[in-house]
Design an enzyme around this catalytic site. Structure first.
Site, PDB file in Angstrom:
ATOM      1  CB  CYS A 167      -7.669  -2.599 -11.606  1.00 54.02           C
ATOM      2  SG  CYS A 167      -8.271  -3.872 -10.495  1.00 54.02           S
ATOM      3  NE  ARG A 222      -1.066  -6.132  -1.659  1.00 51.03           N
ATOM      4  CZ  ARG A 222      -2.209  -5.634  -2.131  1.00 51.03           C
ATOM      5  NH1 ARG A 222      -3.265  -6.419  -2.263  1.00 51.03           N
ATOM      6  NH2 ARG A 222      -2.320  -4.389  -2.498  1.00 51.03           N
ATOM      7  CG  HIS A 265      -2.177  -0.956   0.671  1.00 53.87           C
ATOM      8  ND1 HIS A 265      -2.276  -2.251   1.090  1.00 53.87           N
ATOM      9  CD2 HIS A 265      -3.145  -0.782  -0.256  1.00 53.87           C
ATOM     10  CE1 HIS A 265      -3.298  -2.826   0.473  1.00 53.87           C
ATOM     11  NE2 HIS A 265      -3.842  -1.951  -0.349  1.00 53.87           N
ATOM     12  CG  ASN A 291      -1.575  -5.040  -6.546  1.00 51.88           C
ATOM     13  OD1 ASN A 291      -0.826  -5.031  -7.500  1.00 51.88           O
ATOM     14  ND2 ASN A 291      -2.292  -3.995  -6.171  1.00 51.88           N
ATOM     15  CG  ASP A 292      -4.810  -9.078  -2.893  1.00 49.57           C
ATOM     16  OD1 ASP A 292      -3.976  -9.320  -2.001  1.00 49.57           O
ATOM     17  OD2 ASP A 292      -5.612  -8.146  -2.822  1.00 49.57           O
ATOM     18  CD  GLU A 340      -8.598  -8.784  -5.508  1.00 46.97           C
ATOM     19  OE1 GLU A 340      -7.702  -7.985  -5.221  1.00 46.97           O
ATOM     20  OE2 GLU A 340      -9.685  -8.838  -4.901  1.00 46.97           O
ATOM     21  NE  ARG A 370     -11.344  -2.853  -4.133  1.00 46.20           N
ATOM     22  CZ  ARG A 370     -10.029  -2.988  -3.991  1.00 46.20           C
ATOM     23  NH1 ARG A 370      -9.369  -3.866  -4.720  1.00 46.20           N
ATOM     24  NH2 ARG A 370      -9.369  -2.268  -3.125  1.00 46.20           N
ATOM     25  NE  ARG A 389      -6.491  -0.279  -4.290  1.00 48.17           N
ATOM     26  CZ  ARG A 389      -5.618  -0.075  -5.284  1.00 48.17           C
ATOM     27  NH1 ARG A 389      -5.453   1.123  -5.796  1.00 48.17           N
ATOM     28  NH2 ARG A 389      -4.890  -1.083  -5.740  1.00 48.17           N
TER      29      ARG A 389
HETATM   30  C1  PEP Z   1      -5.073  -6.045  -6.411  1.00 43.93           C
HETATM   31  O1  PEP Z   1      -5.062  -6.889  -5.512  1.00 43.93           O
HETATM   32  O2  PEP Z   1      -4.354  -6.118  -7.429  1.00 43.93           O
HETATM   33  C2  PEP Z   1      -5.951  -4.861  -6.301  1.00 43.93           C
HETATM   34  C3  PEP Z   1      -6.100  -4.027  -7.312  1.00 43.93           C
HETATM   35  O3  PEP Z   1      -6.549  -4.650  -5.088  1.00 43.93           O
HETATM   36  P1  PEP Z   1      -5.764  -4.015  -3.805  1.00 43.93           P
HETATM   37  O4  PEP Z   1      -4.402  -3.634  -4.238  1.00 43.93           O
HETATM   38  O5  PEP Z   1      -6.576  -2.861  -3.358  1.00 43.93           O
HETATM   39  O6  PEP Z   1      -5.783  -5.167  -2.858  1.00 43.93           O
HETATM   40 MG    MG Z   2      -6.596  -6.828  -4.015  1.00 44.29          MG
END
Ligand code: PEP
Ligand code: MG
Length: 549
Positions: free
Chosen positions: A482, A445, A185, A434-435, A411, A323, A287
């Site tokens: 995304c 992550r 983040h 990311n997830d 994800e 989302r 988000r």
């Molecule tokens: C992801 O997991 O790629 C995503 C876009 O959601 P976040 O980064 O908010 O978990």
């Molecule tokens: Mg995510």
């Protein structure tokens, strides 16, 4: 003498240099305080509280939007007469001044929490005031992220979304952290704010505050005591890249006209207004959970609708993908998440919270529908952390009932593997890389030591994306990306070659993605995608793709 260079993972390109500043820890409340005359003690408290309030008010004048409002409100609370009376009561009982401050804040917080609503949300501000006043009374540094008088580089172990609510990009010109990876983040926040950022920097925690550093968010370097020539050279290179991005014009497409939507990830109205100033074709990920990080009580449907409407209105008639709450794990929400889960990343997070408490999901969808009424923007709604076809069907039906367009995020590997079946129930999917990489590689992550595994160029991750993209092509339904992978211009081309139809990244990154894509043909994207899929590791994938793009 040659400068020392530390190496990390460059996640937001750009150059920033200046003295190092660091977030300050919470001050210790002394345990060996003398008791004071209540009148004199109350006067000392008021003096310290008013010094804190003055500083917050000065910072508010330099901040804008929600950040400024938060600072003004906290400053006013620090001057609250009721708080002084509660401190004086404790001083009269023989308690020390810091213990009286802490006790008074606790009593007031309990009252605020019991009152609920907006009052309950002020508890965090009260605790912030307590820490600042105790620091002032004991001569300890003020806690939190400082707002320095000169442009500075923020160095930290890691940053949580809540830490950075009032981070001022004019004062903090670069960020470097010792933890965090491309999908953490800290990266997302820095990208959102357009601040050059390097994460997972080895040796960073040993750098003294005040040391001059240069952060190169493209190469991942943190240069200690850089000479003026180097700063100039790097700044000029960053400016040239910036100019290429600035010249990009939407709609997104390859050089031979294959259309790809270039979208922005946002977290509030201010971010959406900033995104609307660029050429992006809409919002690919709003988000919503980031709007509520400081709330202990669920916002009402009307209150939520007002927040969402701000984003819809900012984008005019451009597309919106909103989302539902992705609370949990590293984004806990006081009113939604389960506390003390042994393994929150694998716990009840994202849409699982809505499955457990259907009312929470229903109220949010009602708020989105209310905000969408009269909106010129087409509103698509997606759920995070969907694992099964049944979950997608449950969510899809709820969204359709409200006349909106349903989609889900991919994800979790189980969802990627059966994306074709999931697409029977929803109108689009968006891949959260990311997830998806975190769960595909069983690698946190947030962990820099595992960042090679969570590198979005991992061929296995690309293979999962290809599978989802092909399912989308067969179903005739859009498949977006995304996650942070979509912010890497070269990887963006590879994703298009795999069959992805939209790329959504921070508004500060999106124009360069659009400009890069406009310079290559679809055939080149496909060849690069094939080469990356066949590469043995992320470095080889990057190299192979670069040779073909
Ligand atoms: C992801 O997991 O790629 C995503 C876009 O959601 P976040 O980064 O908010 O978990
Ligand atoms: Mg995510």
């Amino acid at each position: 003498m040659a400068s020392t260079i530390l190496h990390g993972n460059g996640v937001v390109p750009g150059i920033g240099s200046g003295p190092v500043v660091r977030p300050r820890p919470r001050p210790e409340v002394p345990t060996d305080e003398d008791s004071l005359d209540p009148e004199a003690g109350a006067a000392r408290f008021s003096e310290a509280a008013s010094a804190v309030a003055d500083r917050l008010a000065t910072r508010a004048e330099h901040a804008s939007g929600e950040g400024a409002e938060v600072l003004h409100a906290t400053a006013a609370l620090a001057r609250d007469r009721g708080l002084v009376a509660l401190v004086q009561k404790r001083l009269a009982e023989g308690m020390g001044i810091c213990a009286s401050t802490a006790g008074a804040v606790e009593e007031l917080s309990t009252m605020f929490a019991a009152a609920g609503g907006l009052m309950a949300e002020r508890v965090t501000d009260l605790e912030d005031i307590r820490d600042r006043v105790v620091a002032e009374l004991t001569g300890q540094p003020e806690p939190g992220i400082p707002t320095p008088a000169v442009a500075s580089v923020l160095c930290a172990v890691d940053l949580a979304p809540a830490d950075t609510a009032t981070l001022d990009p004019a004062a903090i010109v670069a960020i470097a952290t010792s933890l965090g990876g491309a999908t953490s983040h800290t990266t997302i926040i820095a990208r959102q704010l357009g601040i050059p950022c390097v994460v997972g920097t080895e040796g960073l925690d040993d750098i003294a505050e005040g040391t001059t550093v240069l952060v190169d968010g493209a190469t991942g370097e943190v240069v200690l005591d850089p000479d003026a020539g180097l700063v100039r050279e790097r700044t000029e290179a960053a400016t040239a890249i910036g100019a290429a991005a600035a010249s990009w014009r939407s709609p997104g497409a390859t050089s031979d006209g294959h259309a790809v939507d270039i979208l922005a990830n946002v977290q509030d109205g201010a971010g959406a207004r900033k995104a609307a100033e660029t050429q992006v074709q809409g919002v690919g990920l709003f988000r919503t959970e980031l709007c509520f990080l400081d709330r202990d009580v669920e916002p009402t449907v009307e209150e939520q609708a007002a927040i969402y409407r701000e984003v819809f209105e900012a984008m005019g008639d451009r597309k919106i993908v909103i989302r539902t709450l992705d609370a949990g794990s590293d984004k806990p929400l006081g009113f939604a998440t389960i506390k003390d889960e042994p393994n929150p990343a694998l716990g009840v997070r994202g849409m699982r919270l809505g499955l457990r408490d259907e009312g929470l999901m229903d109220r949010q969808l009602d708020a989105i529908a209310l905000a969408a009424e009269g909106s010129a923007a087409p509103v698509w709604v997606m759920a995070p952390m969907v694992a099964t076809e049944d979950e997608a069907a449950w969510f899809g039906a709820k969204v359709r009932e409200r006349g909106l367009v349903p989609g889900v995020m991919i994800e979790i590997p189980s969802a990627a593997l059966l994306a074709d079946r999931i697409l029977r129930h929803v109108d689009f999917v968006s891949i959260g890389t990311n997830d998806l990489s975190q769960y595909a590689f069983a690698a946190d992550r947030m962990a820099p030591s595992l960042s090679e595994l969570t590198d979005p160029w991992q061929p296995a991750l690309l293979a999962l994306i290809e599978r989802v993209a092909q399912a989308g092509l067969e179903a005739g339904k859009p498949v977006g990306v995304c996650g942070e992978a979509a912010a890497d211009p070269q990887l963006g081309c590879v994703l298009v070659g795999l069959g992805v139809s939209s790329l959504s990244s921070a508004a500060s990154a999106a124009p360069l993605v659009g400009a890069t894509l406009a310079g290559v043909s679809l055939e080149a994207c496909r060849s690069a995608a094939q080469a990356a899929l066949e590469a043995k590791d992320p470095a080889a994938a990057r190299e192979a793709a670069a040779g073909l793009l």
